[in-house]
Design a protein around this motif. Sequence first.
Motif, short mmCIF file in Angstrom:
data_model
loop_
_atom_site.label_atom_id
_atom_site.label_comp_id
_atom_site.label_asym_id
_atom_site.label_seq_id
_atom_site.Cartn_x
_atom_site.Cartn_y
_atom_site.Cartn_z
N SER A 179 1.07 -1.19 0.13
CA SER A 179 -0.03 -0.06 -0.33
C SER A 179 0.95 1.27 0.00
O SER A 179 1.92 1.18 0.50
N ASN A 180 0.38 2.35 -0.40
CA ASN A 180 1.06 3.55 -0.27
C ASN A 180 1.11 3.84 1.34
O ASN A 180 0.47 3.25 2.19
N GLY A 181 2.01 4.74 1.78
CA GLY A 181 2.29 5.03 3.17
C GLY A 181 3.29 4.05 3.77
O GLY A 181 3.31 3.89 5.17
N GLY A 182 4.08 3.36 3.00
CA GLY A 182 5.08 2.79 3.54
C GLY A 182 6.77 3.22 3.47
O GLY A 182 7.73 2.41 3.18
N GLU A 183 6.73 4.46 3.03
CA GLU A 183 7.95 5.37 2.98
C GLU A 183 8.97 5.19 4.27
O GLU A 183 8.21 4.89 5.29
N THR A 184 10.05 4.88 4.08
CA THR A 184 10.90 5.12 5.07
C THR A 184 11.48 6.37 5.59
O THR A 184 11.71 6.57 6.88
N GLY A 211 8.80 -1.06 2.06
CA GLY A 211 7.57 -0.74 2.60
C GLY A 211 6.68 -0.18 1.23
O GLY A 211 5.59 -0.91 1.28
N GLU A 212 7.15 0.36 0.26
CA GLU A 212 6.35 0.59 -0.91
C GLU A 212 7.39 1.18 -1.99
O GLU A 212 8.63 1.28 -1.83
N HIS A 213 7.03 1.82 -2.97
CA HIS A 213 8.08 2.27 -4.05
C HIS A 213 8.68 3.66 -3.99
O HIS A 213 9.65 3.71 -4.65
N GLU A 214 8.45 4.35 -2.73
CA GLU A 214 9.32 5.51 -2.25
C GLU A 214 10.15 4.94 -1.18
O GLU A 214 9.74 4.88 0.06
N ILE A 215 11.45 4.76 -1.32
CA ILE A 215 12.30 4.40 -0.14
C ILE A 215 12.12 5.84 0.69
O ILE A 215 11.87 5.98 1.80
N GLU A 630 -0.09 4.66 -7.24
CA GLU A 630 0.86 3.94 -8.33
C GLU A 630 1.96 3.82 -7.35
O GLU A 630 2.93 3.44 -7.70
N SER A 631 1.80 3.42 -5.95
CA SER A 631 3.09 3.53 -4.95
C SER A 631 3.55 2.06 -4.88
O SER A 631 4.46 1.65 -4.04
N THR A 632 2.81 1.08 -5.27
CA THR A 632 3.01 -0.37 -4.92
C THR A 632 3.58 -1.05 -6.26
O THR A 632 3.68 -0.55 -7.23
CA LIG Z 1 4.33 7.06 -1.33
#
Ligand SMILES: [Ca+2]
Lengths: 725, 725
Positions: A179-184, A211-215, A630-632
């Motif tokens: 899911s979105n919301g998994g950024e570090t 967590g997601e596609h934005e580290i 589009e975050s995953t």
């Molecule tokens: Ca994100």
Amino acid sequence: SSGIINSVDEFNEAVSNAQPGDVITLANGVWENAELLFEGNGTEDNPITLTVEEKGKVTLEGNSNLRLAGSYLVVEGLVFKNGFTPTTEVISFKKDKNTLANHSRITECVIDRYNNPERHEPDTWVAVYGNNNRVDHNHLVGKGNRGVTMIVRLNTKESEKNNNRIDHNYFGHRPNLGSNGGETLRIGTSHYSLVNSMTVVESNYFDRCNGEHEIISNKSYNNVYRDNVFYECTGTLTMRHGNETLVEGNVFIGNNKPSTGGIRVINGQQTVRNNYGVGLKGYRFRGAFVVMNGVPNSPLNRYFQVEDAEIHNNTFIECDHIQLCAGSDAERSAVPINSSMTNNIFYNPDKNDVFTVYDDISGIDFKNNLLSPNISAISENGFTARELEFEVNKYGLKIPKKLEGNQGAVLSDKLATKENTGVSWYPKDDIEVELSSGKTIVVSPGLNTLFDAAKNSKPGDILELENGTYTQTKTLAVGHPLTIKSKNSQKPTILFEKKSLFEISNGGSLSLEDLIFDGAESPDRTGNSVITTSKYSMNKNYKLFIEDCEFTNLDVNHSYDAIRVYKNTFADTISIKNSKFKTISGNVIALDKETDDIGIYNSEYVIMKNNVFSHVGGAALRLHRGGKDESTFGPFLEMDHCVFDNVGNDKRNKYDASVSLYGVQVIDIKNNIFNASKGVGMHLVVGEPIVNILNNNFFNSASISVTGDEKYTIRNSWSLPPAFD
Amino acid sequence: SSGIINSVDEFNEAVSNAQPGDVITLANGVWENAELLFEGNGTEDNPITLTVEEKGKVTLEGNSNLRLAGSYLVVEGLVFKNGFTPTTEVISFKKDKNTLANHSRITECVIDRYNNPERHEPDTWVAVYGNNNRVDHNHLVGKGNRGVTMIVRLNTKESEKNNNRIDHNYFGHRPNLGSNGGETLRIGTSHYSLVNSMTVVESNYFDRCNGEHEIISNKSYNNVYRDNVFYECTGTLTMRHGNETLVEGNVFIGNNKPSTGGIRVINGQQTVRNNYGVGLKGYRFRGAFVVMNGVPNSPLNRYFQVEDAEIHNNTFIECDHIQLCAGSDAERSAVPINSSMTNNIFYNPDKNDVFTVYDDISGIDFKNNLLSPNISAISENGFTARELEFEVNKYGLKIPKKLEGNQGAVLSDKLATKENTGVSWYPKDDIEVELSSGKTIVVSPGLNTLFDAAKNSKPGDILELENGTYTQTKTLAVGHPLTIKSKNSQKPTILFEKKSLFEISNGGSLSLEDLIFDGAESPDRTGNSVITTSKYSMNKNYKLFIEDCEFTNLDVNHSYDAIRVYKNTFADTISIKNSKFKTISGNVIALDKETDDIGIYNSEYVIMKNNVFSHVGGAALRLHRGGKDESTFGPFLEMDHCVFDNVGNDKRNKYDASVSLYGVQVIDIKNNIFNASKGVGMHLVVGEPIVNILNNNFFNSASISVTGDEKYTIRNSWSLPPAFD
Ligand SMILES: [Ca+2]
Ligand SMILES: [Ca+2]
């Protein structure tokens, strides 16, 4: 004053009396539900310090948290574990929105799996407000619920031009949130993205932050990312909002893991230099290097056009995807302008089509870039192809030998390592136990013998079942990795009287081999299943492997599923191979419980190979990912050599398909036979999915129906009478 | 042998060595997770007995249960509480399907709220298999999850003509399940309904057994129900399947409570005599006395035609609904035949239309029945109207003085009472604490002062808030009945930073008075709410009362609801009066989380009076009950004197209405004003709902849209410009 503090009351008193230079020391032990407000004013030379009696021996557990307010405060040595914050932040550089902390420091603190049990209840572990703060040498591992691990917030003037420094932290494994919301790490928000932040992020180690596609999600002006290492991280360092970012000297080590990425450029005046990537396999927004298209006159929360980007002296070795003008579509039509790519190396002898160009790249000036000879250049000038020789540097990285053209990255001595980040007194070892890593326990047939063996098993154990029949009157709770298999060549039969035989609960994973699951003794009610997840939220991902098994007589009443999952659960992998599913009134598996349609789904990888599905009333598979986010990465589906015989024909099959897919990102369906069955339904939306449907036979069956607006490949669909034995 | 047993191992050894006449005595204390298999063979004169050291001091807790197998076994004095069965039954008269117990007895056992936390996970407390068994003087109270409290199963030959006797049990309060599966006693299943059962159910006391509309579900031949008392039970003793039932001498005391019923007749050769009902208010299938239509050539699981019914000498005093040919529709078209109703009394001076005749009643021969003069007879012959004189009998029941025509019931000396049923050593008092029954605690404004006060409160306490502003950084878990109100005339303001301010968890109820809830400090995320239920299953029903409150600024992001409920939760009542809801991006309340459409819903009563809803993007109310099941009562809606000003116009309002109702059973919407709002949508299906929509003004708004196939009344809909101040 000094002295050891033994209670929150004593702490409060010490804080209210604290003078510059004071040290407040928490006593060894477990501090349960301790909500600490550390408010005071030290001086530059004499800060007020909150520390611990012995590092590693003071833990804050249950519903504990910490707020800082004032100036020249230092916090060191706290460990948060076995619980979660009662508020929205674990460590916060503010008391309330008007009372922030400045010139303060959090160092050598640990936050270890301090997760809200509700997977999608958001919180943040470290929230930095104010200015001139430092967050360094902390160890943050295993965030399992939604919410950015560390965030720099710019909501008020006091947090602008903040000179905050985030350095030498160890960001440990963060599992895929799905899911979105998994950024570090995030700096800013879209709302405050025009703010001049001036935060420096340097020499941090990111270890499988997946967590997601934005580290990292950069969302403000003038931040610096330098000398950080990203080890097997899925996703990218993303310049999501804000201009004038400097990204230099970072290292991205993919080790050929799927979805590992590098750097993604959006917005104006971004500088990307001297970075190094190796073995990065991510595609599209997770590419090793990505320059996106923007939205003309973009609102704050969409995509600003790339302009004045300077991209030079970066090295990408054995990376699969360099994406230019990525995201180009009717909305994102503003191509990069006034930008340059100079002195970069793109070297991958195993892949010729490393570059994907989605739109007009004439706004990028290419100069003196170096390619491996197999890669075709994307513009007439600016690329040279040649073989390189490599050496291994002191960090163990494969580096081209010195080039006369000065292409490629030169790495710094200040590069993060696993050793020079975090703390020395808390282990960085992996915590998770693997399936089948434990001891083998032999189980004999009988009433609840399997239940008892499972209950007494330890994580990773293997239960080997002797020949015979196993009847269970109770549901087996699978709360840790557990393998159950046949001891001999003959498959044991398992009968069960509860609504479900197995319930995978939080922390559990299950591997089943060479077994027969017979539903003949199931209760005469609707909604049975052989395997179910917890009905409650699971903040740990699970795995399910089924091999050489049979599922039969799942039809005492309607809507009996082989496998049933619930909302707020997420599988890393569900794999079913060489198995038979026969006479089932419901679905084999419906992965469609995330119905909010905000980009959440129930399983990352779904693998179905060499299975026979016969007389199944519902679908063999439903896989759903709704929403436009589009975050995953996934879901990914691989379906090969399966037989569908009379599948999907029950009036309750609401999917009207044997295989029903919605928003799936990678679809690979080949060499399957459908007889007298419903077909394959696909709704293709969001994320430019990769869809290949090859060599399938649809006899006396519906075939393939496609909706949505994305591309796909269907080849060699047949309709030949199958010869079943 | 004899001697006191201290562990399950000792128990197992004692059982394996037990000889006729032996007594096995469990030691005082808590037996945790004790799964007892009591298998053996006593003799008629010398049974094997399982007893306890001291009655009331031996409790089986956690995941404990008991199985009996063999013959001439006696179990006495066990108490099951604080847990739930790990299997599908707590006490079972079988070891496995082939090994039953006969000539055995369960006496003086207690099962007290021994409930699976999953509300809709089914189990049974006492499952009787075999023959010549007796279940007597037990105390069974508070079943909160799905599943029949006590069941007689007829799956095998050994359980036919069983001569089982169920007597002198105290069936304590069973809360409304809000779903099928809440029966208190069932004998047989539709599948085995042609089996000759021969079970006698006599002198049992049913105290508010309100799980669903079948208190007792008779589903086999030749059972007897005699001298039982039904005290304020919603629903009826239902002859659901099977013929030749004798129902005599039973007493139904409604005390004018809604949905209290009496006897429902289906199938052939039923005898109903000498029963007495008073103050029964239930309607339709919950009437004081109901004779149903059948289905021609009915399958086993539908409705067999009523024939040869003998209904005589029953007395119904102040009962509201006698329903004949009930359920008549296209499918249920077979009217009662060859039946007689003789010497009955129907006396209700306050209601003239006590009888409802849904179809042709010429198959019932009416003779010598007595009516109160106000009631109109339903056939030319067979009814006499006259005033009666009453006296109070020794049971406290209002009984007509002796009549020369011999009409009416004569009650037995063996009638159940609260005293002669159950056990003497376990209290029959109510356990639930009422809202506002505790002490008053004054709370001052500040950060988390309300949170702290709520956390320290006891069940029933009242928190009185002084003037000022209350900011909460944490969610208040409401785990017991709690009242929060203003201390003074001015309304305090409550701000909150978490996704929800209140979470009603299992066991909680909430009453709010004279307060302002301001969402200005809520997190900038989707899906906030002021009040939410637990996300997890609640097996206890809750209540929510809101009076003189304001909800405002619930719009930081989209889909912000005032109140949000979750699946597997059930409110007895949600009442909102004299309150204002202003500027809300989501719904005020959507009670639509039971999406399986099997007759489950989220709240029994919904009351909305004198409220103003303005600038609400979603719906003010969505109330959903899906599916064709007819086992439940509600939901009931009362909506009066509400104003809807710009309500429902957000594009995300998927209900396309300000008030959206689906499958609601009683709808009363009157004296409301709609301005620039979406209208009222109703889907009317199942259960002959009672629908009255009166005196509503729809100005510049959509009005009323109706779908479905049931009757309704709409009168006095206006469209006049409202004058708001
Ligand atoms: Ca994100
Ligand atoms: Ca029922």
